[in-house]
Design an enzyme around this catalytic site. Sequence first.
Site, PDB file in Angstrom:
ATOM      1  N   ARG A 138       9.692  -3.347  -1.581  1.00 29.28           N
ATOM      2  CA  ARG A 138       9.987  -2.407  -0.494  1.00 29.28           C
ATOM      3  C   ARG A 138      10.408  -3.201   0.734  1.00 29.28           C
ATOM      4  O   ARG A 138       9.674  -4.078   1.185  1.00 29.28           O
ATOM      5  CB  ARG A 138       8.774  -1.549  -0.131  1.00 29.28           C
ATOM      6  CG  ARG A 138       8.211  -0.702  -1.256  1.00 29.28           C
ATOM      7  CD  ARG A 138       7.107   0.218  -0.738  1.00 29.28           C
ATOM      8  NE  ARG A 138       6.246   0.687  -1.796  1.00 29.28           N
ATOM      9  CZ  ARG A 138       6.511   1.728  -2.587  1.00 29.28           C
ATOM     10  NH1 ARG A 138       7.639   2.385  -2.430  1.00 29.28           N
ATOM     11  NH2 ARG A 138       5.663   2.097  -3.528  1.00 29.28           N
ATOM     12  N   HIS A 173      -4.899  -3.882   2.268  1.00 33.45           N
ATOM     13  CA  HIS A 173      -3.928  -4.031   1.180  1.00 33.45           C
ATOM     14  C   HIS A 173      -4.052  -5.321   0.372  1.00 33.45           C
ATOM     15  O   HIS A 173      -3.432  -5.431  -0.687  1.00 33.45           O
ATOM     16  CB  HIS A 173      -2.508  -3.931   1.773  1.00 33.45           C
ATOM     17  CG  HIS A 173      -1.444  -3.666   0.772  1.00 33.45           C
ATOM     18  ND1 HIS A 173      -0.509  -4.614   0.394  1.00 33.45           N
ATOM     19  CD2 HIS A 173      -1.145  -2.560   0.058  1.00 33.45           C
ATOM     20  CE1 HIS A 173       0.315  -4.092  -0.489  1.00 33.45           C
ATOM     21  NE2 HIS A 173      -0.050  -2.859  -0.722  1.00 33.45           N
ATOM     22  N   ARG A 200     -10.368  -0.363  -1.609  1.00 26.48           N
ATOM     23  CA  ARG A 200      -9.946   0.628  -0.621  1.00 26.48           C
ATOM     24  C   ARG A 200      -9.786   2.017  -1.228  1.00 26.48           C
ATOM     25  O   ARG A 200     -10.213   3.010  -0.669  1.00 26.48           O
ATOM     26  CB  ARG A 200      -8.614   0.220   0.010  1.00 26.48           C
ATOM     27  CG  ARG A 200      -8.164   1.147   1.141  1.00 26.48           C
ATOM     28  CD  ARG A 200      -6.685   1.002   1.444  1.00 26.48           C
ATOM     29  NE  ARG A 200      -5.851   1.695   0.488  1.00 26.48           N
ATOM     30  CZ  ARG A 200      -4.722   1.219  -0.018  1.00 26.48           C
ATOM     31  NH1 ARG A 200      -4.311   0.021   0.296  1.00 26.48           N
ATOM     32  NH2 ARG A 200      -4.023   1.920  -0.875  1.00 26.48           N
ATOM     33  N   ASN A 211      -0.554  11.717   1.871  1.00 30.83           N
ATOM     34  CA  ASN A 211      -1.145  11.204   0.635  1.00 30.83           C
ATOM     35  C   ASN A 211      -1.245  12.295  -0.420  1.00 30.83           C
ATOM     36  O   ASN A 211      -0.956  12.081  -1.597  1.00 30.83           O
ATOM     37  CB  ASN A 211      -2.548  10.645   0.904  1.00 30.83           C
ATOM     38  CG  ASN A 211      -2.538   9.334   1.652  1.00 30.83           C
ATOM     39  OD1 ASN A 211      -1.500   8.701   1.805  1.00 30.83           O
ATOM     40  ND2 ASN A 211      -3.694   8.928   2.138  1.00 30.83           N
ATOM     41  N   TYR A 246      -0.369  -2.917   7.540  1.00 31.62           N
ATOM     42  CA  TYR A 246      -1.007  -3.269   6.274  1.00 31.62           C
ATOM     43  C   TYR A 246      -1.619  -4.664   6.413  1.00 31.62           C
ATOM     44  O   TYR A 246      -0.964  -5.590   6.881  1.00 31.62           O
ATOM     45  CB  TYR A 246       0.011  -3.332   5.131  1.00 31.62           C
ATOM     46  CG  TYR A 246       0.527  -2.014   4.623  1.00 31.62           C
ATOM     47  CD1 TYR A 246       0.574  -0.873   5.432  1.00 31.62           C
ATOM     48  CD2 TYR A 246       1.011  -1.901   3.325  1.00 31.62           C
ATOM     49  CE1 TYR A 246       1.077   0.316   4.960  1.00 31.62           C
ATOM     50  CE2 TYR A 246       1.513  -0.701   2.840  1.00 31.62           C
ATOM     51  CZ  TYR A 246       1.548   0.403   3.660  1.00 31.62           C
ATOM     52  OH  TYR A 246       2.041   1.577   3.189  1.00 31.62           O
ATOM     53  N   HIS A 298       6.595  -6.220  -9.491  1.00 24.87           N
ATOM     54  CA  HIS A 298       5.800  -5.911  -8.307  1.00 24.87           C
ATOM     55  C   HIS A 298       5.340  -7.175  -7.585  1.00 24.87           C
ATOM     56  O   HIS A 298       4.730  -7.108  -6.529  1.00 24.87           O
ATOM     57  CB  HIS A 298       4.582  -5.069  -8.743  1.00 24.87           C
ATOM     58  CG  HIS A 298       3.782  -4.500  -7.625  1.00 24.87           C
ATOM     59  ND1 HIS A 298       2.510  -4.938  -7.306  1.00 24.87           N
ATOM     60  CD2 HIS A 298       4.066  -3.523  -6.736  1.00 24.87           C
ATOM     61  CE1 HIS A 298       2.043  -4.254  -6.282  1.00 24.87           C
ATOM     62  NE2 HIS A 298       2.955  -3.391  -5.914  1.00 24.87           N
TER      63      HIS A 298
END
Length: 693
Positions: free
Chosen positions: A382, A599, A571, A47, A475, A442
Site C-alpha cells: 500500500r 501494527h 491488537r 471497520n 501506525y 505482503h
Amino acid sequence: MTVKPKNEYINREISWLHFNERVLQESADKDVPLIERLRFLGIFSNNLDEFFKVRYATVKRIVEAGKSGKSVLGGEVAKDLLEEITTNVIRLQSKSGKILQQIERELATEQIFLIDETEVSESQAVFIRNYFLKEVNPELITIILNNLAEFPNLKDTAAYLAVRIVLKGDSKLESIRAGVQYALIEIPKTLKRFVVLPEENGKNYIMMVDDVIRFCMGKIFTMFEYEEIAAHMIKITRDAELDMDNDLSKSFIEKISSSVEHRKISDPVRFVYDKKIKMDTLRFLKEKMNIEETDSVIPGGKYHNRRDYMGFPSLGRTDLLYKKIDALPVKGFHLEGSILEQIALRDYMIYTPYQDYSYVINFLKEAALDPQVRRIKLTVYRLANNSQVAAALINAAKNGKEVTVQIELQARFDEQANIQYANQFQEEGIKLIFGIPGLKVHTKVCFVEREEENGIKRYGFISTGNFNESTAKIYTDFTLFTSHDAILKEVNRVFDFFEVPYKINKYKHLIVSPHYTKSVFSRLIDGEIENARAGKDAFIKIKMNSFTSYKMVDKLYEASRAGVKIQLIIRGVNCLIPGVAGMSGNIEAISVVDKFLEHPRVFIFGNNNDPKVYISSADWMTRNIDYRVEVGCPIYDEDIKQELLDTFEISWNDNIKGRVFSQKHDNAYRDDDKPKVRSQFAIYDYYKKKLEN
C-alpha cells in the site's frame, strides 16, 4: 476450578467484533479528547463496513454452498454464526448510537451544537437554502422508483435517503395518481458530510448534509403536490471478494481491474435502515432489492455511514484533539548525512510514528541519486497518495538505475490505486513483478546494490509495515536498516522467488512464508518447551495484529502445558483462549487500543536467557503463514534487540489502555496496583530519554 471452554478457540469473526468493540470503547472514554472520540466512532463504523464486505461475505458464501464450515470457523456452524454476528452488530450499533448522543451532549457544553432540520433558526435557514442550491442540489442524484422496470444498482456503502411522498388527491401531474410515491436520493461522496453553519454568539453549529437535504426537500420535488414527505437513510454493503476469471488472453492487471469493477454489482450482504422508516417503505425496498435471509438486516439510527465522523471538522479546537507529537530522530542516525554510509557501519532501527519516517524516504532518495548505486528492489503493498516512495523510485529509474518493484495488485481496497501506480511505473521504465499465482506478496523489504572499491556492497531495510509515509504517522511499525550481507543476500533471494516461484530457496537468517514460517517458529517454540522441561527459564513474548492460525494456537497450548511462560499482545483478532487450566494456564494476553494503531509484529524467545528476537511482516494467521510471501528478520544488534525488549515490556505493562483477553470475552481494562502506564505515551518518552543520555 476453571472450566475448560466448549471450544478450544474463539471464532475469528466473533473475536473481530470484540476488537471493534475495543475501538468503540475509545469513543466512550472520557479521557480521550472529545473530537477524537467522534473520530473513533467513525473508525468503528468504517471497520464494520469492511467486516461485512469481507468476513461476513465469506461466511455467507459457505452457507450458500450448503456447507457447515465448522472446520474453518473454530467449531461454529456457518448459518448459526451469521445469526450470532447480526445479533452482536445490532447490540454494538445500539451502543454506538448511545455513545454518539453522549458525545453530542458534551459537545454542547463546549458550545458546539449538532442540529437537524427541525432546529434551524431564521438566519440559519437563509444560509442553508443558499448552500443547498449552490453546493448540494447540483450534486444530487434523485430517482423516482415506483414505475421503474428495474431497481437501480445501489453503490456499496454509499448513503441514500429513501423518500416516501404521500400525494394529494388532485395532483397537477396527470400521470401521477393519488397515493404514495417512493424515491431515492444518493448523497455523493463528493459532498462534505458536515456543514459548518455561521457562528452565532460564540456558538458553533454543525449540520449533517442529510438534514440540509431534508430541510430543502420541497425544492427537489417541486413537480409533486404532496400531503406528507419523509426521508430515511438506508445503505447496503456488498461482497468485496475478488472473483477472478480464467481468460488467458487477459493480462493480470486486466483481470484485477475487471474483478474490482465487478464489486459494484456483487451481492449485498448487509442492509442498514433507519428504524423509524415506515413499514410499507421498508417492505417495498427489501422486495425490490431482493434482500435474502442470509443477508444481515440491521435497524439503525437516523444517520448511517458514521465512518464520516473520521473527518469531523476540528473548528480550530486543538484542545479537543490529541496533542500532536514531533517525530523524534534516532540517536546517532543523522538525516543530514549519508544514510548509506551510516548503515555501512552499523544497523539502525526506527519505530514510527515515535521516530521520523524521513529515514526511509532519504534512504531511497539517496539511492536514486548516488552514481555508485546500480540496483534498487522494493516490495509495494500500500502506497500513500502522491507517494514520496514512488517518486524516489521513478527518480532512480530516470537516473539509469535498474529498478525492480514487486507490486501487489490484490491489496484489498487498494487494488485500483496499485493498478494506477503499476501503470505509472511501467511508463517510467521500472521493471514490475506482479506476484505469484495463489500467493499475495505482503512482505515489506528493500534491497540496494552499490558498486564500491572492494566490490558490490548491499544495503536495505526490512519493515513490519507498509512503505507509506501517510499511515506511518498513525501506525506503529519497526523498520530495520542494515548492510548485513548475509541477510541482504537472502532478501535478494526473495525477489528471485517472485520471478522463479518453482525454485524454493534456503534461508539461514530470514523466516519466509509460505515455506518456512510455520516450521521455524514451531522449532523456536520447541526450544522453549525443551528448556522448560529441563528446568531452565523459558518464555515467549509476541506482539501481533491478529492470531488466527489454529495450528499455531495449538503449538502455544503445548508450550503452556510444558510450563513455558507466554505473553501475547494482540491488537485485533485472537482465536487463542488464555488462562484455562490444563490448556493455556501459562498464557496471558492483552490488547492495546489507543491513539495510534498498533501494527508491528515482534517475536521474542527466551533461549535460556539469551533472547532470540525477530520482527516480521507476518501475523500468525493461516493466510500469512501459508498463502502469502512474508519475511521475518532476526535482530542481531544488541542495542536494537534491547530496544525491542524494552518497548515490549512497556506495552505489556499498559494498565490504562490495555484490555485483558479472558474466557469472559468482555474487553475488561487491565486493573492492577502498579504505577499507571499508558504505553504509547511511555514509549515516546522512552525514545526521548534515549536522546538525552
